[in-house]
Design an enzyme around this catalytic site. Structure first.
Site, PDB file in Angstrom:
ATOM      1  N   THR A 145     -10.436 -14.068  61.487  1.00  0.00           N
ATOM      2  CA  THR A 145      -9.076 -14.524  62.943  1.00  0.00           C
ATOM      3  C   THR A 145      -9.362 -13.777  63.663  1.00  0.00           C
ATOM      4  O   THR A 145     -10.603 -14.692  64.415  1.00  0.00           O
ATOM      5  CB  THR A 145      -8.407 -13.429  61.821  1.00  0.00           C
ATOM      6  OG1 THR A 145      -8.697 -11.737  61.503  1.00  0.00           O
ATOM      7  CG2 THR A 145      -7.281 -13.960  61.131  1.00  0.00           C
ATOM      8  N   LYS A 167     -13.555 -12.480  55.063  1.00  0.00           N
ATOM      9  CA  LYS A 167     -13.111 -12.508  56.100  1.00  0.00           C
ATOM     10  C   LYS A 167     -12.870 -11.335  56.898  1.00  0.00           C
ATOM     11  O   LYS A 167     -12.309 -10.139  56.279  1.00  0.00           O
ATOM     12  CB  LYS A 167     -11.769 -13.759  56.789  1.00  0.00           C
ATOM     13  CG  LYS A 167     -10.632 -12.567  55.781  1.00  0.00           C
ATOM     14  CD  LYS A 167      -9.743 -12.625  57.151  1.00  0.00           C
ATOM     15  CE  LYS A 167      -9.851 -12.311  57.988  1.00  0.00           C
ATOM     16  NZ  LYS A 167      -9.112 -10.686  58.480  1.00  0.00           N
ATOM     17  N   THR A 178      -9.006   0.071  42.444  1.00  0.00           N
ATOM     18  CA  THR A 178      -9.416  -1.393  41.861  1.00  0.00           C
ATOM     19  C   THR A 178      -8.363  -1.911  41.356  1.00  0.00           C
ATOM     20  O   THR A 178      -8.781  -2.948  40.348  1.00  0.00           O
ATOM     21  CB  THR A 178     -10.139  -0.552  40.949  1.00  0.00           C
ATOM     22  OG1 THR A 178     -10.411   0.237  39.893  1.00  0.00           O
ATOM     23  CG2 THR A 178     -11.734  -0.330  41.768  1.00  0.00           C
ATOM     24  N   ASN A 391      -9.008  -5.384  71.221  1.00  0.00           N
ATOM     25  CA  ASN A 391      -8.184  -4.226  70.186  1.00  0.00           C
ATOM     26  C   ASN A 391      -7.191  -3.717  71.655  1.00  0.00           C
ATOM     27  O   ASN A 391      -6.255  -3.272  71.282  1.00  0.00           O
ATOM     28  CB  ASN A 391      -8.743  -3.652  69.795  1.00  0.00           C
ATOM     29  CG  ASN A 391      -9.708  -4.193  68.477  1.00  0.00           C
ATOM     30  OD1 ASN A 391      -9.057  -4.853  67.718  1.00  0.00           O
ATOM     31  ND2 ASN A 391     -11.025  -4.214  68.836  1.00  0.00           N
TER      32      ASN A 391
END
Lengths: 396, 396
Positions: A145, A167, A178, A391
């Site tokens: 992304t 990624k 987990t 951002n």
């Protein structure tokens, strides 16, 4: 070649239109035969639809394929999103002529928007026809992304091969259970003949601990997922849980995760420098990791790292804010070879060599709590102007 | 006039040379007679020397004066720092001709360097001679570090007066224990005749909850301190713990804290916008505050706020990452009047009015978990380029 380095794995990655940019955004990873599988997923209270789907499917211990889109996270999408994730699996199973229940689904991108299923429908014939035993690179590209580059690793343990790709450049501060991890996506493959039980143990003991020690912004995503598939194509006797062989395989998987984790923080949003925090002397590994994460997550440490400012007080503050109990007067820390905390105190004046240590591309801070055997390594990065730029205009 | 608004309190603030800038950096706050006192201090595992000193002294319940320097935090300074803090109290007691054991000490500034006691010695005669019943403004100026402006508040409850001032623009994310709080320094005064026990209750129930809901960078400092002094100069019957009068006084102190908290986030390092998160429907107040802090501390929310980017997925992610258990499908959130999370899902597309709500100087996000009576308000701010500038070159 990463995820297709182990024998018996095929992959592809193409542009399907999920991203406005026209960059690759749809990937398939396929095992030639059934693979054992284990996973770790986000503990965010709003798990994305594909996370909810995969969590259940991974419990079955068998998988054949993974389909991934990048552009929409399919999170915050409610029941409709669950149906979409399920439809992606069905459509993929059909295109690959495999059991749809053995298809795992991952999504990453903006939270909120539905997955455009018509794009999945259009992309699948091409993606399915394109899977190749050297398709790992294309797959690793298609899952990105805000990443600047693909993260891949491959390694071997004897005759076994282990491959992986990851990624994630932001919304990274995984707290993985987990059975369920961020919009960190990590795909690990091996051709070792490991059982699902052995894989669960390996994810718990060797993969999740690495990823839980990675932070970009301390934000556990709705979509964090780590998947480990083993198809046995490398041959040899079965690798069962609790054995020396499982441990050897686990260490190899852990090494691949370390390699990928370092790539993730180096490529994090706006990242110009890497911080490695090595904590020793804690009561246990969890406590050591908490101290490391407190330091690597501190905006004050991260901006000081960006500026190359050797401000030991910020290390002291962050260690002390970790919530981990320790004897403050026993704590010592080194920036490179320079002691910046000495038995709970900060040297006054700060040695000038500390500035040189902070100027490095990769800064290593070693902390010794002198209180036990617990140790952990945490990977972080700086907080830069580019981070703010990226951002402050993500969806707009 | 803030801390000197209640009768019987005097204060001064002068330049003593602790700061290289030449700005005021030394303050005295004095009660004409003995005052009852309560405090809340940082829970950082490396509490500054003055915090260690004040924590013990506040247990005694009586104080006469507070001395504050800004420039050095006297944290990370070990046993020598403790001796320095103690010496500051002795020197101040001597200059004011009061019991040195009734003097509280606060320091703020760089962690590591020792306090230059010779500057204290030189400054005290002038500072002691300068205390006045309208000296609150000077005191509030002298305690600042990276703050752009002083934060002061004053209010009344019947005939009682309550005053307060605060400093702090960074390293703010207090986790206060009510016997010990950040380099947030908050000084609260009242002329109500309240007992130390009543003050402890008021700090615990009305002051600390406000300050624990304030975040600039989620970094609990080594020096966070909230002090509440009551000297009874307003007259009337004693205010004892557990009474309606103590509650009334507490609400008034809480209102002053709310006022100061809003000033702190508005003046935070690099802050250009304020985020107010109002959380309802949590199981209890602590849970509500945790959800609010998770949102207000998220770098992804903070940069979106800076950019005015209405990205509801980031709110969803942060709420879900709070660690607080809730029914995800029951959660609703509004940006101003615009629903940005509706029963656990994000509207697709995001209403355009959300962008207008994010563009305001003060953005209000209301979250309803629909799971209980717990409510809290959290105050935060954006993460801007100025924040990165300020913090990447703090000591250098």
């Amino acid at each position: 070649v990463s995820v297709t380095f182990p024998r018996g794995f095929l992959a592809s990655g193409i542009t399907a239109g999920f991203k406005a940019s026209g960059r690759p955004d749809f990937g398939l990873l396929v095992s030639e035969g059934d693979a054992a599988v284990a996973g770790a997923f986000t503990t965010n209270a709003f798990p994305a639809a594909p996370v909810q789907l995969d969590r259940r499917r991974v419990e079955g211990g068998v998988a054949r394929a993974v389909v991934v889109n990048s552009g929409q996270a399919n999170a915050g999408t409610g029941d409709a999103g669950l149906e979409d994730a399920s439809s992606m699996a069905v459509m993929t199973g059909s295109a690959l002529e495999v059991d749809p229940a053995a298809v795992l689904v991952c999504s990453t991108g903006v939270i909120g928007p539905r997955i455009p299923l018509e794009l999945v429908d259009t992309a699948l014939p091409k993606a399915a026809a394109g899977v190749r035993n050297d398709g790992g690179d294309d797959f690793a590209e298609a899952i990105l992304t805000t990443d600047r580059r693909a993260k891949q690793a491959q390694t071997t343990a004897g005759t076994w091969r282990v491959g992986g790709c990851a990624k994630g450049a932001g919304m990274i501060g995984p707290r993985l259970a987990t059975h369920g991890l961020a919009t960190l996506l990590v795909f690990l493959t091996t051709d070792a003949p490991a059982s699902a039980a052995a894989l669960r143990e390996i994810v718990r003991d060797f993969a999740a601990p690495v990823w839980n020690g990675v932070t970009v912004d301390a934000c556990p995503s709705t979509n964090d997922t780590v998947l480990l598939l083993a198809n046995g194509a490398g041959g040899g006797p079965a690798v069962e849980a609790g054995t020396a062989e499982a441990r050897t395989l686990g260490e190899t998987v852990g090494a691949a995760c370390d390699d990928l984790a370092r790539q993730v923080v180096a490529d994090a949003e706006g990242s110009s420098k890497t911080l490695v925090v090595q904590v020793n002397g804690a009561s246990d590994r969890e406590s050591a990791r908490s101290v490391g994460l407190a330091v690597a997550s501190s905006p004050l440490v991260k901006t000081a790292l960006f500026g190359g400012d050797p401000n030991p007080g910020r290390f002291l503050q962050a260690i002390g804010a970790s919530g981990v109990p320790f004897d403050a007067s026993a704590v010592t820390a080194w920036l490179g070879d320079v002691a910046v905390v000495d038995r709970g105190t900060v040297p006054d004046p700060v040695p000038s060599a500390a500035a040189d240590a902070m100027a490095a591309r990769e800064v290593v801070l070693r902390i010794d709590l002198n209180g036990g055997p617990g140790a952990a390594t945490v990977f972080g990065c700086d907080l830069s102007h580019d981070y703010v730029d990226i951002n402050s205009r993500y969806t707009t």
